[in-house]
Design an enzyme around this catalytic site. Structure first.
Site, mmCIF file in Angstrom:
data_model
loop_
_atom_site.group_PDB
_atom_site.id
_atom_site.type_symbol
_atom_site.label_atom_id
_atom_site.label_comp_id
_atom_site.label_asym_id
_atom_site.label_seq_id
_atom_site.Cartn_x
_atom_site.Cartn_y
_atom_site.Cartn_z
ATOM 1 N N HIS B 83 0.839 -1.195 0.000
ATOM 2 C CA HIS B 83 0.000 0.000 0.000
ATOM 3 C C HIS B 83 0.881 1.255 0.000
ATOM 4 C CE1 HIS B 83 -2.857 3.063 1.248
ATOM 5 N NE2 HIS B 83 -2.120 3.293 2.322
ATOM 6 N N ASP B 113 6.136 22.372 -25.901
ATOM 7 C CA ASP B 113 6.178 21.013 -25.369
ATOM 8 C C ASP B 113 7.284 20.957 -24.327
ATOM 9 O OD1 ASP B 113 6.222 18.089 -25.080
ATOM 10 O OD2 ASP B 113 5.030 18.099 -26.903
ATOM 11 N N TRP B 153 7.254 0.123 3.634
ATOM 12 C CA TRP B 153 7.819 0.879 2.514
ATOM 13 C C TRP B 153 9.215 1.390 2.835
ATOM 14 C CZ3 TRP B 153 8.822 6.260 1.425
ATOM 15 C CH2 TRP B 153 8.687 7.108 2.518
ATOM 16 N N SER B 182 12.726 6.675 -13.852
ATOM 17 C CA SER B 182 11.636 7.421 -14.472
ATOM 18 C C SER B 182 11.563 8.831 -13.894
ATOM 19 C CB SER B 182 10.329 6.664 -14.229
ATOM 20 O OG SER B 182 9.249 7.535 -14.118
ATOM 21 N N SER B 183 11.624 8.933 -12.571
ATOM 22 C CA SER B 183 11.516 10.249 -11.954
ATOM 23 C C SER B 183 12.733 11.114 -12.228
ATOM 24 C CB SER B 183 11.342 10.118 -10.447
ATOM 25 O OG SER B 183 10.132 9.499 -10.156
ATOM 26 N N HIS B 267 12.926 11.948 3.425
ATOM 27 C CA HIS B 267 12.308 13.204 3.816
ATOM 28 C C HIS B 267 12.105 14.142 2.633
ATOM 29 C CE1 HIS B 267 10.469 16.085 6.326
ATOM 30 N NE2 HIS B 267 11.127 16.966 5.601
ATOM 31 N N GLU B 269 11.510 13.231 -0.170
ATOM 32 C CA GLU B 269 10.396 12.594 -0.874
ATOM 33 C C GLU B 269 9.037 13.100 -0.377
ATOM 34 O OE1 GLU B 269 10.068 10.573 -3.386
ATOM 35 O OE2 GLU B 269 7.965 9.978 -3.110
ATOM 36 N N TYR B 271 8.359 15.977 0.658
ATOM 37 C CA TYR B 271 8.127 17.300 0.062
ATOM 38 C C TYR B 271 7.921 17.196 -1.431
ATOM 39 C CZ TYR B 271 8.628 19.232 4.535
ATOM 40 O OH TYR B 271 8.392 19.500 5.841
ATOM 41 N N SER B 282 -2.228 27.131 -4.669
ATOM 42 C CA SER B 282 -2.020 28.571 -4.857
ATOM 43 C C SER B 282 -2.842 29.086 -6.030
ATOM 44 C CB SER B 282 -0.544 28.873 -5.118
ATOM 45 O OG SER B 282 0.237 28.475 -4.028
ATOM 46 N N HIS B 316 15.013 12.978 11.752
ATOM 47 C CA HIS B 316 13.868 13.026 12.672
ATOM 48 C C HIS B 316 13.000 11.774 12.528
ATOM 49 C CE1 HIS B 316 11.577 15.567 9.445
ATOM 50 N NE2 HIS B 316 11.350 14.291 9.250
ATOM 51 N N HIS B 317 13.294 10.952 11.534
ATOM 52 C CA HIS B 317 12.592 9.677 11.435
ATOM 53 C C HIS B 317 13.301 8.592 12.238
ATOM 54 C CE1 HIS B 317 9.844 11.001 8.244
ATOM 55 N NE2 HIS B 317 10.845 11.762 7.874
ATOM 56 N N THR B 342 6.745 26.873 5.777
ATOM 57 C CA THR B 342 5.419 26.277 5.614
ATOM 58 C C THR B 342 4.362 27.238 6.120
ATOM 59 O OG1 THR B 342 6.513 24.175 6.068
ATOM 60 C CG2 THR B 342 4.128 24.157 5.973
ATOM 61 N N LYS B 345 3.531 29.911 3.690
ATOM 62 C CA LYS B 345 2.585 29.495 2.648
ATOM 63 C C LYS B 345 1.147 29.551 3.155
ATOM 64 C CE LYS B 345 3.556 27.501 -0.736
ATOM 65 N NZ LYS B 345 4.236 28.190 -1.816
ATOM 66 N N ARG B 464 1.991 0.818 15.215
ATOM 67 C CA ARG B 464 1.570 0.608 13.842
ATOM 68 C C ARG B 464 2.085 -0.739 13.346
ATOM 69 N NH1 ARG B 464 5.670 4.758 10.629
ATOM 70 N NH2 ARG B 464 4.609 3.977 8.784
HETATM 71 C C1 HEM Z 1 5.697 20.902 9.406
HETATM 72 C C2 HEM Z 1 6.172 19.959 8.738
HETATM 73 C C3 HEM Z 1 6.457 18.543 9.201
HETATM 74 C C4 HEM Z 1 7.093 18.095 10.314
HETATM 75 C C5 HEM Z 1 7.682 18.936 11.416
HETATM 76 C C6 HEM Z 1 7.118 16.659 10.250
HETATM 77 C C7 HEM Z 1 7.700 15.827 11.183
HETATM 78 C C8 HEM Z 1 7.696 14.456 11.128
HETATM 79 C C9 HEM Z 1 8.362 13.585 12.045
HETATM 80 C C10 HEM Z 1 9.199 14.045 13.232
HETATM 81 C C11 HEM Z 1 8.132 12.296 11.668
HETATM 82 C C12 HEM Z 1 8.673 11.028 12.311
HETATM 83 C C13 HEM Z 1 7.699 10.436 13.237
HETATM 84 C C14 HEM Z 1 8.117 9.077 13.687
HETATM 85 O O1 HEM Z 1 8.342 8.187 12.847
HETATM 86 O O2 HEM Z 1 8.224 8.884 14.904
HETATM 87 C C15 HEM Z 1 7.315 12.348 10.507
HETATM 88 C C16 HEM Z 1 6.863 11.242 9.824
HETATM 89 C C17 HEM Z 1 6.315 11.310 8.563
HETATM 90 N N1 HEM Z 1 5.975 12.455 7.883
HETATM 91 FE FE1 HEM Z 1 6.139 14.344 8.551
HETATM 92 N N2 HEM Z 1 6.496 16.263 9.122
HETATM 93 C C18 HEM Z 1 6.086 17.385 8.454
HETATM 94 C C19 HEM Z 1 5.430 17.439 7.266
HETATM 95 C C20 HEM Z 1 5.204 16.342 6.463
HETATM 96 C C21 HEM Z 1 4.719 16.402 5.116
HETATM 97 C C22 HEM Z 1 4.390 17.673 4.370
HETATM 98 C C23 HEM Z 1 4.634 15.133 4.687
HETATM 99 C C24 HEM Z 1 4.201 14.581 3.345
HETATM 100 C C25 HEM Z 1 3.528 15.166 2.468
HETATM 101 C C26 HEM Z 1 5.057 14.265 5.748
HETATM 102 C C27 HEM Z 1 5.085 12.898 5.659
HETATM 103 C C28 HEM Z 1 5.520 12.068 6.643
HETATM 104 C C29 HEM Z 1 5.570 10.645 6.533
HETATM 105 C C30 HEM Z 1 5.163 9.827 5.307
HETATM 106 C C31 HEM Z 1 6.043 10.163 7.737
HETATM 107 C C32 HEM Z 1 6.158 8.718 8.185
HETATM 108 C C33 HEM Z 1 7.199 7.937 7.560
HETATM 109 C C34 HEM Z 1 7.181 6.526 8.088
HETATM 110 O O3 HEM Z 1 7.707 6.293 9.168
HETATM 111 O O4 HEM Z 1 6.638 5.646 7.421
HETATM 112 N N3 HEM Z 1 5.389 15.031 6.825
HETATM 113 N N4 HEM Z 1 7.060 13.678 10.191
HETATM 114 CU CU LIG Z 2 10.504 13.749 7.580
#
Ligand code: HEM
Ligand SMILES: [Cu+2]
Lengths: 320, 545
Positions: B83, B113, B153, B182-183, B267, B269, B271, B282, B316-317, B342, B345, B464
């Site tokens: 997924h 184009d 993933w 591709s990307s 990370h 990714e 964005y 916008s 931070h992950h 952010t 915006k 999870r």
């Molecule tokens: C203000 C902006 C953001 C902050 C401060 C933030 C912070 C964080 C942090 C600290 C984690 C890790 C949590 C953990 O695993 O314990 C996390 C996970 C995640 N964030 Fe954000 N995030 C932000 C915006 C975004 C945006 C814009 C996206 C995507 C469009 C995003 C997608 C994700 C995803 C996919 C994960 C989980 C990844 C995984 O463990 O599978 N985040 N975020």
């Molecule tokens: Cu992140």
């Protein structure tokens, strides 16, 4: 717009089969890679897990792992891999032939030429980031082996030795031997390619042919020297154990220098094609972006080698 | 604004009048950015259905404690992993970047184009290849527990090395490499198009924000994906018996290093998935407030800042892997810094609406919902950014709730907003407002019902990636699964809307949104001619963005 003349200099391309065929070639090649290295059909044994684990392997290097009859590619993966590779080569040939023809037909106007430059720069940036990944891994292994030894005393068989060296029991390759020679070869080829370029600009086609021909030969020489060095490493350095399966340093060494070697090969082919075009009367003094792109790529490969030489060879030999 | 001679504007149905190639050549051998964009959108919808099916099954399973539908834990984990991979690489990215990027970036910058039309098609055709590899992975052995890969993933070793020795994961590696190439080719194409093919007078500082968004996204792709490719190669060779030992501690390797390499890509990714949606929102907010976007330059450079800072926050992950406390402090601070651009915006969108004459059309509803829900996700992100708090919340449903608020409600709402905004432009027909509204409201309510309760579950400590859970988590889980049904109904209305629109075919004019829509695509017919701008448009000095 119907019947309305095109009044811009951009290059609109009629439909082309190559991208679609590339997708199919990539699929064949990818399936070949997996079947070749991982196998697809369970063969013998108890759990699928064990089977699959032991049906893999770069085992020309690793005969000790299993019986010789059970070699890589037992599922016929190599056939798919070869077909995929040939297919891809055919597609690339057709594609580049089209590009060369379009260039000759004058489709590459100044603005398109600038676009090609941007494209090449971006491509090289992308390649650079790829090597960042390998160097990152190498530096991590080199700089933090003490820490890892302390964390993993129960997993590492020889934790004490890892505390003093990132690759215990491995004799480094002497950087001042074959690697130094390769450094000289690549630096020299950097000058010959520049010679070719300037000769072409000044209309000295003979000089350009010499310069480019020498560059290609030096590229081939590099590959030979590296192949020789690898053979030696496989057979001699580690009492029968090839580095690649010895430890993480061997892994980093072979994968980083190996991917660099692959890029040298690609660069050599790129230059060789430019040489053929030059000999056939292509590449004009005022317009020869193909050659420039090949030269940029070659310099990039050169720079990566200097980093490899400085860090993977010299620093390791000095001790890290 | 933009001077296009009357005679240039083609009649309705511009597609039909200028020798477009026959069916096979047009759709398989295409070198036309609009056709390729359409292919990407179709591909995204198909992947979305596959990914959506997987998540629906997960929600049904989790509706009550115990194991109901899945044969074993492994199968559930395979669904979770696939997924994630399919939604990210095969739904959001193709739709936002490949679909809308291809369709509208060339038009917005005034180009006929993309810079490399053939390579553009290569970017597309590598994706079906990649998706096929991922689908094959479902049916070939993963580990002793069954087929498929169940290591999430993020693909951490040793789950992705010795934990899944079967070829299932090798297929995923190959698939992701294909998607990655591709990307990368797509990124090269977009950067070259935007830097080199802007129409006369279209300076960088007049370029529409969607083009800016795609430019920043393309740079993120270009610099982040090769690192993922290197990491995937390392996994591939590590998986070969007697191969490399990058991630094997017994051989001096370091499994944590994979996490660094992965998140250095991962990370940026996130964005990559949200910046194009920022761009779309916008445009929509400006169009339906009938005002130029507030703080245009600030908006553009906020995205640049997000892109740059996005490269230095990856760990931070990984707060719980045993990092040095000073490193944690650095990554904490750097992560909080991203909240600043952010915020720029968000506040600029609000300021754009301030005092505007707002029309609550369908795309505007999606865009407003985007802003609202993205803020929720951003705030939970800031919570998670605190290393101390994250020690408790990491790998709980709180994280799941966070990233679904920014993805299934951020990125996906951005996709639907753009889809409804440009629907008439792309296909020449208008959607049925009732069906579209039903889609929006059911989807909006549905996803909130799914994901809001997951905050509570996470705060209560539900981890999870488990197929089963204790009794005390039952209530909110059943609520969450109810939301899945509501969302499913919303998706049904989406397809009803599509079918209705293509049967009834209500034709639309060039600029069916009126005055507020000022970018170049609104000067063309709907759908635009097969090749637009045979005479390049000229942007005058006082043109609006
Ligand atoms: C203000 C902006 C953001 C902050 C401060 C933030 C912070 C964080 C942090 C600290 C984690 C890790 C949590 C953990 O695993 O314990 C996390 C996970 C995640 N964030 Fe954000 N995030 C932000 C915006 C975004 C945006 C814009 C996206 C995507 C469009 C995003 C997608 C994700 C995803 C996919 C994960 C989980 C990844 C995984 O463990 O599978 N985040 N975020
Ligand atoms: Cu992140």
């Amino acid at each position: 717009m119907a019947g309305h003349a095109v009044e811009h200099d951009y290059h609109l391309i009629p439909p082309s089969p190559w991208p679609f065929l590339s997708g199919i070639a990539a699929l064949v090649w990818g399936v070949g890679m997996v079947v070749f290295f991982a196998g697809l059909v369970p063969r013998t044994g108890e759990s699928p897990m064990l089977e699959f684990f032991f049906s893999k392997g770069l085992d020309s290097l690793q005969d000790s792992y299993r019986a010789a009859g059970d070699k890589v590619g037992a599922d016929g993966g190599w056939i798919i891999l070869v077909v995929g590779t040939l297919f891809a080569a055919y597609v690339m040939y057709g594609w580049w032939k089209d590009v060369a023809a379009e260039s000759k037909a004058g489709d590459h106007t100044p603005v398109v030429d600038i676009g090609l430059r941007y494209g090449m720069i971006m491509f090289i940036m992308q390649e650079a980031m790829f090597f960042v990944g390998w160097f990152w891994m190498f530096f991590e292994l080199g700089l933090f082996h003490k820490m890892r030894a302390a964390w993993n005393p129960d997993v590492l068989e020889n934790a004490d030795e890892y505390a003093t060296s990132m690759a215990p029991g491995i004799k480094g390759v002497d950087p001042w031997n074959l690697p130094l020679m390769n450094t000289v070869i690549l630096l020299l080829s950097g000058t010959t390619v520049t010679w070719a370029h300037h000769a072409l600009i000044h209309g000295d086609r003979r000089g350009a042919k010499w310069g480019l021909g020498l560059t290609v030969l030096l590229g081939i020489l590099f590959t030979f020297v590296q192949g020789y060095e690898y053979l030696e490493l496989f057979h001699e350095r580690t009492e029968g154990h090839p580095w690649i399966s010895t430890d993480a340093f061997g892994s980093a060494f072979f994968m980083a220098t190996g991917f660099h070697g692959l890029h040298v090969l690609i660069g050599t082919i790129f230059l060789a094609i430019m040489y053929l075009r030059l000999v056939k009367g292509g590449l004009r003094p005022e317009k020869h972006f193909g050659l420039e792109a090949a030269a940029w790529y070659w310099h990039f490969v050169d720079v990566v080698w200097l980093f490899l030489f400085a860090f993977v060879y010299i620093i390791f030999a000095v001790g890290m | 604004m933009v001077a296009i001679p009357e005679s240039e504007v083609p009649a309705e149905g511009g597609y039909d009048d200028d020798g477009k190639p026959g069916f096979f050549a047009r759709w398989f051998y295409s070198t036309n950015h609009k056709d390729i964009g359409t292919l990407y959108l179709i591909f995204g919808i198909i992947s979305g259905l596959i990914g959506g099916f997987l998540s629906f099954m997960m929600r049904m399973e989790l509706a009550e404690p115990g194991i109901q539908f899945f044969t074993n834990e492994h199968q559930y984990l395979v669904y979770v992993s696939m997924h994630g991979l399919i939604m990210i690489f095969f739904m959001v990215m193709p739709a936002l970047i490949g679909g809308f990027g291809n369709w509208f970036v060339p038009i917005m910058v005034g180009a006929p184009d993309m810079a490399f039309p053939r390579m553009n098609n290569l970017s597309f055709w590598l994706l079906p290849t990649a998706l096929i590899c991922l689908l094959i992975s479902f049916v070939v052995p993963g580990n002793a527990n069954g087929n498929g890969f169940g290591g999430s993933w993020v693909m951490y070793p040793p789950l992705s090395t010795t934990g899944h020795p079967g070829p299932a994961f090798d297929f995923i590696i190959i698939g992701l490499l294909a998607a990655g190439f591709s990307s990368i080719f797509g990124a090269i194409n977009f950067i070259t198009t935007i830097l080199n093919m802007r129409a006369p007078g279209m300076t960088m500082h007049k370029m529409p924000l969607f083009a800016w968004a795609v430019l920043v996204t393309a740079f993120l792709l270009l610099l982040a994906l090769p690192v993922l490719a290197a990491a995937l190669f390392m996994l591939f060779t590590d998986r070969i018996a007697g191969g490399t030992g990058f991630f094997d501690p017994a051989r001096g390797g370091d499994p944590q290093m994979f996490q660094h390499l992965f998140w250095f890509f991962g990370h940026p990714e996130v964005y990559i998935m949200i910046l194009p949606a920022f761009g779309i929102v916008s445009h929509i907010v400006s169009t339906f407030s009938k005002k130029p976007i507030f703080g245009y330059l600030g908006m553009a450079y906020a995205m640049v800042a997000i892109g740059v800072v996005g490269f230095v926050v990856w760990a931070h992950h990984m707060y719980t892997v045993g990092m040095d406390v000073n490193l944690k402090a650095y990554f904490l601070a750097a992560t909080l810094v991203i909240a600043v651009p952010t915020g720029v915006k968000i506040f600029s969108w609000l300021a754009t609406m301030w005092g505007g004459s707002i029309r609550f059309t369908i795309p505007m509803q999606w865009a407003l919902a985007f802003i609202f829900l993205f803020v929720v996700g951003g705030v939970t992100g800031v919570m998670l950014a605190n290393a101390g708090v994250d020690a408790y919340l990491h790998d709980t449903y709180y994280v799941v709730a966070h990233f679904h608020y920014v993805l299934s409600m951020g990125a996906v709402f951005g996709i639907f907003a753009g889809f409804y905004y440009w629907f008439g432009k792309m296909f020449g027909v208008m959607y049925n407002k009732f069906l579209a509204a039903a889609h929006f409201w059911l989807f909006f309510i549905g996803v909130n019902v799914i994901f809001f309760p997951q905050h509570f579950l996470g705060l209560n400590g539900m981890p999870r990636r488990y197929v089963d859970y204790p009794e005390e988590f039952a209530i909110w889980n059943s609520v969450s699964s109810m939301g899945a049904w509501i969302t499913l109904a919303g998706v049904a209305f989406f397809f009803a809307m599509l079918i209705e629109a293509f049967i009834v075919r209500r034709r639309v004019g060039d600029n069916y949104w009126g005055e507020g829509a000022t970018t170049l695509e609104w000067t063309l017919s709907s759908p635009p001619p097969y090749h637009q701008f045979n005479t390049l448009p000229r942007i005058e000095d006082n043109a609006e963005h």
